[in-house]
Design a protein around this motif. Structure first.
Motif, PDB file in Angstrom:
ATOM      1  N   GLU A   1       0.789  -1.233   0.000  1.00  0.00           N
ATOM      2  CA  GLU A   1       0.000   0.000   0.000  1.00  0.00           C
ATOM      3  C   GLU A   1       0.819   1.280   0.000  1.00  0.00           C
ATOM      4  O   GLU A   1       0.394   2.281  -0.559  1.00  0.00           O
ATOM      5  N   ASP A   2       1.995   1.268   0.627  1.00  0.00           N
ATOM      6  CA  ASP A   2       2.767   2.500   0.765  1.00  0.00           C
ATOM      7  C   ASP A   2       3.611   2.831  -0.461  1.00  0.00           C
ATOM      8  O   ASP A   2       4.336   3.821  -0.459  1.00  0.00           O
ATOM      9  N   LEU A   3       3.509   2.036  -1.514  1.00  0.00           N
ATOM     10  CA  LEU A   3       4.332   2.246  -2.701  1.00  0.00           C
ATOM     11  C   LEU A   3       3.546   2.912  -3.831  1.00  0.00           C
ATOM     12  O   LEU A   3       2.334   2.729  -3.954  1.00  0.00           O
ATOM     13  N   GLU A   4       4.266   3.653  -4.659  1.00  0.00           N
ATOM     14  CA  GLU A   4       3.678   4.313  -5.826  1.00  0.00           C
ATOM     15  C   GLU A   4       3.235   3.263  -6.843  1.00  0.00           C
ATOM     16  O   GLU A   4       3.891   2.248  -7.012  1.00  0.00           O
ATOM     17  N   ARG A   5       2.177   3.540  -7.526  1.00  0.00           N
ATOM     18  CA  ARG A   5       1.646   2.615  -8.523  1.00  0.00           C
ATOM     19  C   ARG A   5       2.001   3.043  -9.941  1.00  0.00           C
ATOM     20  O   ARG A   5       1.282   2.769 -10.878  1.00  0.00           O
ATOM     21  N   ASP A   6       3.142   3.711 -10.097  1.00  0.00           N
ATOM     22  CA  ASP A   6       3.493   4.257 -11.404  1.00  0.00           C
ATOM     23  C   ASP A   6       4.742   3.629 -12.021  1.00  0.00           C
ATOM     24  O   ASP A   6       5.298   4.168 -12.960  1.00  0.00           O
TER      25      ASP A   6
END
Length: 130
Positions: free
Chosen positions: A44-49
Motif C-alpha cells: 500500500e505504501d508504494l507508488e503505482r506508477d
C-alpha cells in the motif's frame, strides 16, 4: 494492467507464500510469462506508477540469456537472480515458461533462499495444472 493470467486462487497462493517467506518486507509481486505479465501484489505504501513493461522485457530476456549461458556449467542449474538497488531488492524466480519478479526491503540470504524454494514450488504446481 487488467490481465487475468492467473486464477485468483493462484494469485492468493503466491501472495501468501511470499508474505510467509519475507513478511512485511514484501514490496511487490509480478507474475510473468514470455508474452505478458500481471502485477499480483503491491504494498500500500508504494507508488503505482512503475513502468512494468520495461522491467518485464529486461527480466524475461535476461532470464533466457542467463539460463542458456550457464547451462551445463560446473556451477549447476540456474536457480534465481537477486538484484540490489538503493531502496530494495528484486528477485527473479523462473521456471521454463513463466516466473515472478518480487521486490523486497532488506532481507537475509536465508530469506532469499526460503522465498525462492517456496515460490518455485508454487510455480511448478501451477505449471503442472495448466
Amino acid at each position: 494492467m487488467e490481465n487475468q493470467l492467473l486464477p485468483d486462487k493462484a494469485k492468493d497462493r503466491l501472495t501468501r507464500t511470499c508474505r510467509t517467506a519475507v513478511g512485511d518486507s514484501l514490496r511487490s509481486l509480478t507474475y510473468i510469462n514470455r508474452f505478458d505479465y500481471e502485477q499480483v501484489y503491491l504494498r500500500e505504501d508504494l507508488e503505482r506508477d512503475a513502468d512494468l513493461n520495461s522491467f518485464i522485457g529486461n527480466e524475461w530476456h535476461d532470464f533466457k540469456m542467463t539460463q542458456d549461458a550457464y547451462r551445463g556449467s560446473e556451477l549447476g542449474d540456474y536457480r534465481y537472480t537477486i538484484r540490489v538497488f538503493e531502496n530494495g531488492y528484486l528477485v527473479r524466480i523462473t521456471i521454463e515458461d513463466s516466473g515472478v519478479f518480487i521486490t523486497t526491503d532488506g532481507i537475509t540470504m536465508q530469506d532469499f533462499e526460503a522465498l525462492s524454494q517456496a515460490v518455485e514450488g508454487v510455480l511448478d504446481e501451477w505449471a503442472v495444472a495448466e
